[in-house]
Design a protein around this motif. Structure first.
Motif, PDB file in Angstrom:
ATOM      1  N   LYS A   1      32.374  38.170  30.531  1.00  0.00           N
ATOM      2  CA  LYS A   1      33.289  37.523  29.588  1.00  0.00           C
ATOM      3  C   LYS A   1      34.643  38.205  29.670  1.00  0.00           C
ATOM      4  CE  LYS A   1      33.003  35.536  24.936  1.00  0.00           C
ATOM      5  NZ  LYS A   1      32.234  35.519  23.666  1.00  0.00           N
TER       6      LYS A   1
ATOM      7  N   LEU B   1      30.771  30.755  22.119  1.00  0.00           N
ATOM      8  CA  LEU B   1      31.337  29.557  22.752  1.00  0.00           C
ATOM      9  C   LEU B   1      30.330  28.420  22.852  1.00  0.00           C
ATOM     10  CD1 LEU B   1      33.480  31.121  25.653  1.00  0.00           C
ATOM     11  CD2 LEU B   1      34.166  30.560  23.306  1.00  0.00           C
TER      12      LEU B   1
ATOM     13  N   LYS C   1      29.732  26.818  26.172  1.00  0.00           N
ATOM     14  CA  LYS C   1      30.935  26.327  26.845  1.00  0.00           C
ATOM     15  C   LYS C   1      31.555  27.436  27.693  1.00  0.00           C
ATOM     16  CE  LYS C   1      30.807  22.382  24.536  1.00  0.00           C
ATOM     17  NZ  LYS C   1      30.525  21.066  25.157  1.00  0.00           N
TER      18      LYS C   1
ATOM     19  N   GLY D   1      37.192  29.072  25.874  1.00  0.00           N
ATOM     20  CA  GLY D   1      37.616  29.077  24.473  1.00  0.00           C
ATOM     21  C   GLY D   1      39.121  28.969  24.414  1.00  0.00           C
TER      22      GLY D   1
ATOM     23  N   ASP E   1      33.820  32.452  29.462  1.00  0.00           N
ATOM     24  CA  ASP E   1      32.448  32.905  29.660  1.00  0.00           C
ATOM     25  C   ASP E   1      32.125  32.705  31.144  1.00  0.00           C
ATOM     26  OD1 ASP E   1      29.697  33.246  29.884  1.00  0.00           O
ATOM     27  OD2 ASP E   1      29.259  32.284  27.955  1.00  0.00           O
TER      28      ASP E   1
ATOM     29  N   HIS F   1      35.520  25.063  24.300  1.00  0.00           N
ATOM     30  CA  HIS F   1      35.184  25.343  22.902  1.00  0.00           C
ATOM     31  C   HIS F   1      36.489  25.627  22.170  1.00  0.00           C
ATOM     32  CE1 HIS F   1      33.007  26.981  19.410  1.00  0.00           C
ATOM     33  NE2 HIS F   1      33.910  27.944  19.412  1.00  0.00           N
TER      34      HIS F   1
END
Length: 524
Positions: free
Chosen positions: A337, A359, A362, A365, A412, A457
């Motif tokens: 991440k 998230l 997803k 973000g 992510d 997200h």
């Protein structure tokens, strides 16, 4: 002495005086008189009030009042109303009449008045000349605005002398000073570069000063700077200067890694074929590096559209550094991440909570940009980025779909590696190249809006405030509350065209005591 006598039958009234013969008035006559007066007096009152409001109270005699009321009672208008009506008639005629070619126009309104007096112009000629002058001034203002936008575009695309000086001096320092070449980070901290317990930031830029502000602001705003790891990616020509800066200006306890694109084994021609095409495509090179005014019909566009068109032709949009964000999962295979930051942002709040944001499976973000307090900034939908008259765009996209922003994104990478985002990104870039850039014009965001579709997200807008590079009316209180402020747009804070009242939020993180900054006279 006057006497009033009412007859016993109540049918008449007698008015008599010792000097005048008696007069007999019937009740019927008296009744009709009172009825007429009752009907007329309200109208007299209203007209008198109108005259008073219009200045009749300045009259000093009944004669004056009569002159004002008389024409109204008789249904006539005064000379001023007739003059106004004639004036409007002349203006209407002048607005429809063709302006003769080669008509010599006065330089100012005073000259027009003087010419009218000396040449005894009739009202129609005066009105026609006035219209011609106004249309000429409008054209001149329009052309000046377009010239201003063009000059601003070149100013935004150029490298300020101070920043160029900084890069050259630091590059020279790299070759002559062993400390400027020291390993970043130190050998004992190398394992932390892939430690997912730390907070990893990725920054891709060739602007040393901008990179220093991003890193300094993030570290100073953090409650746990020892957990921060910055991965800075730059191009080959800037690598030595960028490395020198962070080697000589430690941000301990945070960690900084500087890498050039030439140091990534994965970035081969086989893995990025579309980007090679972007940099070698003749039509593309002409579009981004050719004349920005040639072929543009300025009479059929607005200054705002022209400004948007110029911004979309910034050469940075065909730079490899600008496209690297789509390859983050491959460039950092051991990270799970990360937070990606643009080089024109300032971090004002601890970003550690972003690593705790769920998230929901997803990939990206991001802050949406279709609703917010500032309508000029937060009103972006897909129709603002794509040409929906193109059948391929109209078939696959919804013009009313909300857009999101690059500049501060939580990625992510574990979820990203399970998708075909990169392949989709390449596919749409190829389609746009085949269509001669008729599907979209503006840089890397449009293909990303397509590639990340279904993988975004939405995070709270307080994390990322946009528009400081083109919206001068940005609310200062809102700026202070934002976690990250973004100078997206042409008016970057390190440029002379930056907004003076918004610049201090950026310059507070510039180390003016540094010898390199002082010797290069940065922002003096």
């Amino acid at each position: 002495m006057m006497q009033l006598h009412i007859s016993p039958s109540m049918r008449s009234i007698t008015i008599s005086s010792s000097k005048v013969a008696a007069r007999h008035i019937s009740y019927r006559t008296l009744f009709h008189t009172i009825l007429i007066l009752a009907f007329l007096l309200p109208f007299v009152f209203i007209l008198t009030a109108l005259v008073t409001l219009e200045g009749a109270n300045k009259c000093s005699s009944i004669d004056c009042l009569g002159r004002r009321l008389g024409p109204r009672l008789l249904g006539r208008v005064d000379d001023s109303e007739r003059l106004a009506r004639d004036f409007f008639k002349i203006l209407n005629e002048a607005s429809t009449q063709d302006i003769p070619d080669g008509l010599k126009l006065p330089d100012s309104f005073n000259h027009l008045v003087s010419d009218t007096k000396n040449n005894h112009y009739d009202p129609k000629t005066f009105a026609l000349l006035l219209r011609a002058m106004m249309e000429k001034f409008e054209r001149d203002i329009r052309q000046t605005k377009f010239a201003e936008l063009t000059n601003k575009h070149f100013a935004a695309s150029s490298i300020p002398k101070g920043i160029h000086c900084l890069s050259l001096r630091l590059t020279d320092e790299y070759s002559s000073n062993a400390h400027a070449r020291r390993q970043l980070p130190s050998p004992e901290r190398l394992p932390l570069l892939s430690d997912n317990a730390h907070h990893h930031f990725i920054l891709s830029t060739d602007n040393i000063l901008a990179a220093s502000v991003v890193v300094s602001s993030a570290v100073q705003s953090s409650s746990n700077p020892e957990r921060i790891v910055f991965h800075i990616i730059t191009d080959k020509k800037t690598y030595a200067g960028m490395h020198s800066w962070f080697a000589l200006n430690s941000v301990d306890p945070a960690i900084v890694e500087v890498r050039g694109v030439h140091q990534f084994d994965w970035l081969t021609r086989e893995n990025v074929p579309v980007l090679e095409a972007l940099e070698s495509h003749n039509g593309l090179m002409n579009y981004y590096h050719g004349s920005h005014v040639a072929g543009a019909n300025l009479s059929e566009t607005t200054p705002r559209r022209f400004a948007s068109r110029l911004q979309s032709r910034s050469p940075k949009y065909i730079s490899l550094l600008n496209h690297l964000r789509i390859y983050i999962p491959e460039l950092f295979p051991n990270l799970d991440k990360v937070v990606f930051l643009d080089d024109d942002v300032v971090v004002q709040r601890d970003l550690a909570p972003l690593w705790d944001v769920d998230l929901g499976g997803k990939v990206n973000g991001a802050v949406e940009t279709c609703h917010g307090e500032d309508a000029s900034v937060m009103s972006k939908r897909l129709r603002n980025y794509f040409n929906f008259s193109h059948p391929h765009i109209a078939k696959h996209l919804n013009p009313e779909e909300c857009a999101w922003a690059y500049g501060m994104n939580v990625f992510d990478l574990k979820a990203w590696r399970k998708t075909n985002i990169r392949e989709t990104y390449h596919s749409w870039l190829r389609e746009n190249l085949k269509s001669n850039l008729t599907m979209w014009k503006l840089g890397t965001l449009p293909p990303a809006l397509i590639a990340f579709k279904g993988h975004v997200h939405v995070i709270d807008s307080s994390w990322h405030m946009l528009g400081l590079g083109y919206q001068s009316q940005t609310n200062v209180e809102s700026i202070r509350k934002a976690a990250v402020i973004h100078y997206n747009g042409q008016s970057k804070p390190w440029l002379e065209i930056g907004f003076e009242h918004l610049r201090p939020f950026w310059t507070k993180y510039v180390n003016y005591s540094n010898d390199f900054i002082k010797n290069c006279h940065i922002l003096e």
